[in-house]
Design a protein around this motif. Sequence first.
Motif, PDB file in Angstrom:
ATOM      1  N   LEU A   1       0.831  -1.198   0.000  1.00  0.00           N
ATOM      2  CA  LEU A   1       0.000   0.000   0.000  1.00  0.00           C
ATOM      3  C   LEU A   1       0.871   1.255   0.000  1.00  0.00           C
ATOM      4  CD1 LEU A   1      -2.589  -0.996   2.747  1.00  0.00           C
ATOM      5  CD2 LEU A   1      -3.004  -0.947   0.296  1.00  0.00           C
ATOM      6  N   SER A   2       0.477   2.253  -0.766  1.00  0.00           N
ATOM      7  CA  SER A   2       1.206   3.517  -0.742  1.00  0.00           C
ATOM      8  C   SER A   2       0.878   4.318   0.514  1.00  0.00           C
ATOM      9  CB  SER A   2       0.866   4.348  -1.982  1.00  0.00           C
ATOM     10  OG  SER A   2      -0.529   4.592  -2.058  1.00  0.00           O
ATOM     11  N   VAL A   3      -0.332   4.162   1.015  1.00  0.00           N
ATOM     12  CA  VAL A   3      -0.756   4.764   2.284  1.00  0.00           C
ATOM     13  C   VAL A   3      -1.708   3.790   2.966  1.00  0.00           C
ATOM     14  CG1 VAL A   3      -0.526   7.188   1.594  1.00  0.00           C
ATOM     15  CG2 VAL A   3      -2.657   5.980   1.137  1.00  0.00           C
ATOM     16  N   LEU A   4      -1.885   3.958   4.278  1.00  0.00           N
ATOM     17  CA  LEU A   4      -2.830   3.127   5.014  1.00  0.00           C
ATOM     18  C   LEU A   4      -4.139   3.893   5.179  1.00  0.00           C
ATOM     19  CD1 LEU A   4      -3.403   0.545   6.692  1.00  0.00           C
ATOM     20  CD2 LEU A   4      -2.659   1.842   8.695  1.00  0.00           C
ATOM     21  N   PRO A   5      -5.236   3.393   4.614  1.00  0.00           N
ATOM     22  CA  PRO A   5      -6.519   4.088   4.794  1.00  0.00           C
ATOM     23  C   PRO A   5      -7.068   3.840   6.196  1.00  0.00           C
ATOM     24  CG  PRO A   5      -6.830   2.094   3.484  1.00  0.00           C
ATOM     25  CD  PRO A   5      -5.356   2.207   3.737  1.00  0.00           C
ATOM     26  N   VAL A   6      -7.212   4.899   6.962  1.00  0.00           N
ATOM     27  CA  VAL A   6      -7.755   4.796   8.317  1.00  0.00           C
ATOM     28  C   VAL A   6      -8.870   5.829   8.467  1.00  0.00           C
ATOM     29  CG1 VAL A   6      -5.625   3.934   9.350  1.00  0.00           C
ATOM     30  CG2 VAL A   6      -6.015   6.392   9.237  1.00  0.00           C
ATOM     31  N   PHE A   7      -9.729   5.635   9.446  1.00  0.00           N
ATOM     32  CA  PHE A   7     -10.841   6.551   9.679  1.00  0.00           C
ATOM     33  C   PHE A   7     -10.791   7.028  11.125  1.00  0.00           C
ATOM     34  CE2 PHE A   7     -11.942   3.953   6.081  1.00  0.00           C
ATOM     35  CZ  PHE A   7     -12.546   4.841   5.202  1.00  0.00           C
ATOM     36  N   PHE A   8     -10.592   8.324  11.309  1.00  0.00           N
ATOM     37  CA  PHE A   8     -10.515   8.905  12.640  1.00  0.00           C
ATOM     38  C   PHE A   8     -11.917   9.100  13.224  1.00  0.00           C
ATOM     39  CE2 PHE A   8      -6.351  10.438  11.133  1.00  0.00           C
ATOM     40  CZ  PHE A   8      -5.558  10.158  12.238  1.00  0.00           C
ATOM     41  N   ASN A   9     -12.090   8.718  14.479  1.00  0.00           N
ATOM     42  CA  ASN A   9     -13.304   9.065  15.214  1.00  0.00           C
ATOM     43  C   ASN A   9     -13.044  10.391  15.919  1.00  0.00           C
ATOM     44  OD1 ASN A   9     -15.524   9.350  16.815  1.00  0.00           O
ATOM     45  ND2 ASN A   9     -15.289   7.426  17.927  1.00  0.00           N
ATOM     46  N   LEU A  10     -13.627  11.470  15.389  1.00  0.00           N
ATOM     47  CA  LEU A  10     -13.343  12.807  15.912  1.00  0.00           C
ATOM     48  C   LEU A  10     -14.494  13.385  16.729  1.00  0.00           C
ATOM     49  CD1 LEU A  10     -11.564  14.399  12.822  1.00  0.00           C
ATOM     50  CD2 LEU A  10     -10.512  13.571  14.930  1.00  0.00           C
TER      51      LEU A  10
ATOM     52  N   GLU B   1     -15.069  22.739   7.554  1.00  0.00           N
ATOM     53  CA  GLU B   1     -16.398  22.145   7.339  1.00  0.00           C
ATOM     54  C   GLU B   1     -16.334  20.627   7.425  1.00  0.00           C
ATOM     55  OE1 GLU B   1     -19.508  24.485   4.760  1.00  0.00           O
ATOM     56  OE2 GLU B   1     -17.730  24.044   3.564  1.00  0.00           O
ATOM     57  N   LEU B   2     -15.319  20.056   6.805  1.00  0.00           N
ATOM     58  CA  LEU B   2     -15.164  18.605   6.779  1.00  0.00           C
ATOM     59  C   LEU B   2     -14.968  18.043   8.182  1.00  0.00           C
ATOM     60  CD1 LEU B   2     -14.807  16.020   5.051  1.00  0.00           C
ATOM     61  CD2 LEU B   2     -12.384  16.601   4.869  1.00  0.00           C
ATOM     62  N   LEU B   3     -14.079  18.661   8.953  1.00  0.00           N
ATOM     63  CA  LEU B   3     -13.776  18.190  10.303  1.00  0.00           C
ATOM     64  C   LEU B   3     -14.959  18.413  11.247  1.00  0.00           C
ATOM     65  CD1 LEU B   3     -10.135  19.517  10.333  1.00  0.00           C
ATOM     66  CD2 LEU B   3     -10.766  17.109  10.597  1.00  0.00           C
ATOM     67  N   ALA B   4     -15.667  19.531  11.075  1.00  0.00           N
ATOM     68  CA  ALA B   4     -16.859  19.775  11.895  1.00  0.00           C
ATOM     69  C   ALA B   4     -17.941  18.753  11.586  1.00  0.00           C
ATOM     70  CB  ALA B   4     -17.377  21.195  11.665  1.00  0.00           C
ATOM     71  N   ALA B   5     -18.059  18.361  10.305  1.00  0.00           N
ATOM     72  CA  ALA B   5     -19.043  17.346   9.917  1.00  0.00           C
ATOM     73  C   ALA B   5     -18.740  16.006  10.568  1.00  0.00           C
ATOM     74  CB  ALA B   5     -19.069  17.193   8.399  1.00  0.00           C
ATOM     75  N   ALA B   6     -17.459  15.774  10.888  1.00  0.00           N
ATOM     76  CA  ALA B   6     -17.056  14.533  11.557  1.00  0.00           C
ATOM     77  C   ALA B   6     -17.191  14.625  13.070  1.00  0.00           C
ATOM     78  CB  ALA B   6     -15.615  14.182  11.185  1.00  0.00           C
ATOM     79  N   GLY B   7     -17.736  15.746  13.562  1.00  0.00           N
ATOM     80  CA  GLY B   7     -18.006  15.866  14.993  1.00  0.00           C
ATOM     81  C   GLY B   7     -16.915  16.511  15.815  1.00  0.00           C
ATOM     82  N   ALA B   8     -15.877  17.053  15.163  1.00  0.00           N
ATOM     83  CA  ALA B   8     -14.766  17.652  15.902  1.00  0.00           C
ATOM     84  C   ALA B   8     -15.148  19.025  16.468  1.00  0.00           C
ATOM     85  CB  ALA B   8     -13.552  17.790  14.997  1.00  0.00           C
ATOM     86  N   ASN B   9     -14.517  19.396  17.564  1.00  0.00           N
ATOM     87  CA  ASN B   9     -14.592  20.757  18.089  1.00  0.00           C
ATOM     88  C   ASN B   9     -13.372  21.512  17.563  1.00  0.00           C
ATOM     89  OD1 ASN B   9     -16.932  20.274  19.662  1.00  0.00           O
ATOM     90  ND2 ASN B   9     -15.675  19.338  21.249  1.00  0.00           N
ATOM     91  N   LEU B  10     -13.615  22.561  16.813  1.00  0.00           N
ATOM     92  CA  LEU B  10     -12.532  23.232  16.094  1.00  0.00           C
ATOM     93  C   LEU B  10     -12.077  24.509  16.773  1.00  0.00           C
ATOM     94  CD1 LEU B  10     -13.742  22.946  12.384  1.00  0.00           C
ATOM     95  CD2 LEU B  10     -12.365  21.337  13.683  1.00  0.00           C
ATOM     96  N   GLN B  11     -10.760  24.691  16.798  1.00  0.00           N
ATOM     97  CA  GLN B  11     -10.162  25.953  17.174  1.00  0.00           C
ATOM     98  C   GLN B  11      -9.485  26.501  15.927  1.00  0.00           C
ATOM     99  OE1 GLN B  11      -6.892  25.741  19.940  1.00  0.00           O
ATOM    100  NE2 GLN B  11      -6.910  27.952  20.358  1.00  0.00           N
ATOM    101  N   VAL B  12     -10.010  27.597  15.411  1.00  0.00           N
ATOM    102  CA  VAL B  12      -9.448  28.236  14.219  1.00  0.00           C
ATOM    103  C   VAL B  12      -8.639  29.439  14.659  1.00  0.00           C
ATOM    104  CG1 VAL B  12      -9.959  29.408  12.043  1.00  0.00           C
ATOM    105  CG2 VAL B  12     -11.368  27.472  12.777  1.00  0.00           C
ATOM    106  N   ILE B  13      -7.380  29.497  14.218  1.00  0.00           N
ATOM    107  CA  ILE B  13      -6.510  30.615  14.563  1.00  0.00           C
ATOM    108  C   ILE B  13      -6.032  31.276  13.279  1.00  0.00           C
ATOM    109  CG2 ILE B  13      -4.367  31.317  15.676  1.00  0.00           C
ATOM    110  CD1 ILE B  13      -4.670  28.986  17.583  1.00  0.00           C
ATOM    111  N   ALA B  14      -6.414  32.540  13.103  1.00  0.00           N
ATOM    112  CA  ALA B  14      -6.006  33.303  11.926  1.00  0.00           C
ATOM    113  C   ALA B  14      -6.318  34.773  12.164  1.00  0.00           C
ATOM    114  CB  ALA B  14      -6.732  32.807  10.672  1.00  0.00           C
ATOM    115  N   PRO B  15      -5.413  35.660  11.780  1.00  0.00           N
ATOM    116  CA  PRO B  15      -5.703  37.098  11.888  1.00  0.00           C
ATOM    117  C   PRO B  15      -6.905  37.471  11.039  1.00  0.00           C
ATOM    118  CG  PRO B  15      -3.350  36.712  11.483  1.00  0.00           C
ATOM    119  CD  PRO B  15      -4.051  35.401  11.273  1.00  0.00           C
ATOM    120  N   ALA B  16      -7.691  38.433  11.499  1.00  0.00           N
ATOM    121  CA  ALA B  16      -8.931  38.816  10.818  1.00  0.00           C
ATOM    122  C   ALA B  16      -8.702  39.231   9.372  1.00  0.00           C
ATOM    123  CB  ALA B  16      -9.616  39.948  11.589  1.00  0.00           C
TER     124      ALA B  16
END
Length: 336
Positions: free
Chosen positions: A20-29, A48-63
């Motif tokens: 395999l070139s990579v191992l396909p895994v599925f994170f429970n987030l 959007e993708l990570l939030a759809a998987a149930g993750a709590n997101l911390q976004v850090i970026a200047p306005a």
Amino acid sequence: MVSSSKRHNKPARISRIEKLSVLPVFFNLQGKQVLIIGGSNGAYWKSELLAAAGANLQVIAPADHIAEDFRQYLEVADKNHVMWEDRNWESEDLKGKSLAVADLEELQEIERFKQAAKQHACPSNLIDKPEYCDFQFGSIVSRGPCVVGISTSGVAPVLGQSIRLRIQALLPQWLEQWGELAQRIRPQVMRRFVSGVDRRRFWQKFSEKAWDSAPSQSTIHGIYGQLKEEGQGEQENQNNLLYFRKKTRSEVSEGASVVEVSQLGADYLTLRDLRLLQSASRIVSAPDVPEAVLRLARREALHQTLENDQRVKAGDEKGCVLVRMKSDSLQQNSVG
């Protein structure tokens, strides 16, 4: 006595899987803390993708580095389980995170990010820089609890999208209902069938039905009847039967830069319909278009819902696709 030559002449073991070139895994987030660094449209899609998987997101970026569409998304932070901080990121931000995703350009900053990820044992992803990634995001086909992930190991993302397009066309929308049903009855199956052989036989028959049509009330009733245990009350079965009442679904047929939604269902989509949705950079939809239809569009496409009296104006950017109901009064002057 066995000679040494006979002892060592065993047939070579056949590998059960090729390299395999990579191992396909599925994170429970679900409920996990995930960090997003950057305010680009790429960071927006990953959020959007990570939030759809149930993750709590911390976004850090200047306005002043936040893309307009991303900013609108962040304005409903509570709904999206997202917390935005208007500042530059620090190494300590990666502490305790299950995953970290960053959109960075400067090599020095990239190396600082990778060092921080290593220090805090945090799997990391650099958007559009596969050589710096511990993991990568592939193309996705989702049918409820049934999720298909497709990877080209970062070599050809468009090829991955093309594969996704074909799988999307093959998998009926009703698989989501069968997946939900399987999830709901699994505890009963484990109790009812002690033998692994019996359980496998049950699931094989269950899976065969899943390709024929959406689960009807009579089919579901028969499945629960098969699982009913001695002494079990009817209430549990009745609750489950009520849960799986058929849902009305609407889906689509097509045009050049317009996808017109009929009442036939998404399973009747042509590959041309899907190619149109998959190549869109922006999806403009009528308010009555079902969400199930919009989910078939290119994942990175930006979405806009028109008001009833709005029209798509001439000169809209290339790659814009209008999605509307067949009976809809919306008129297209020029899209794309």
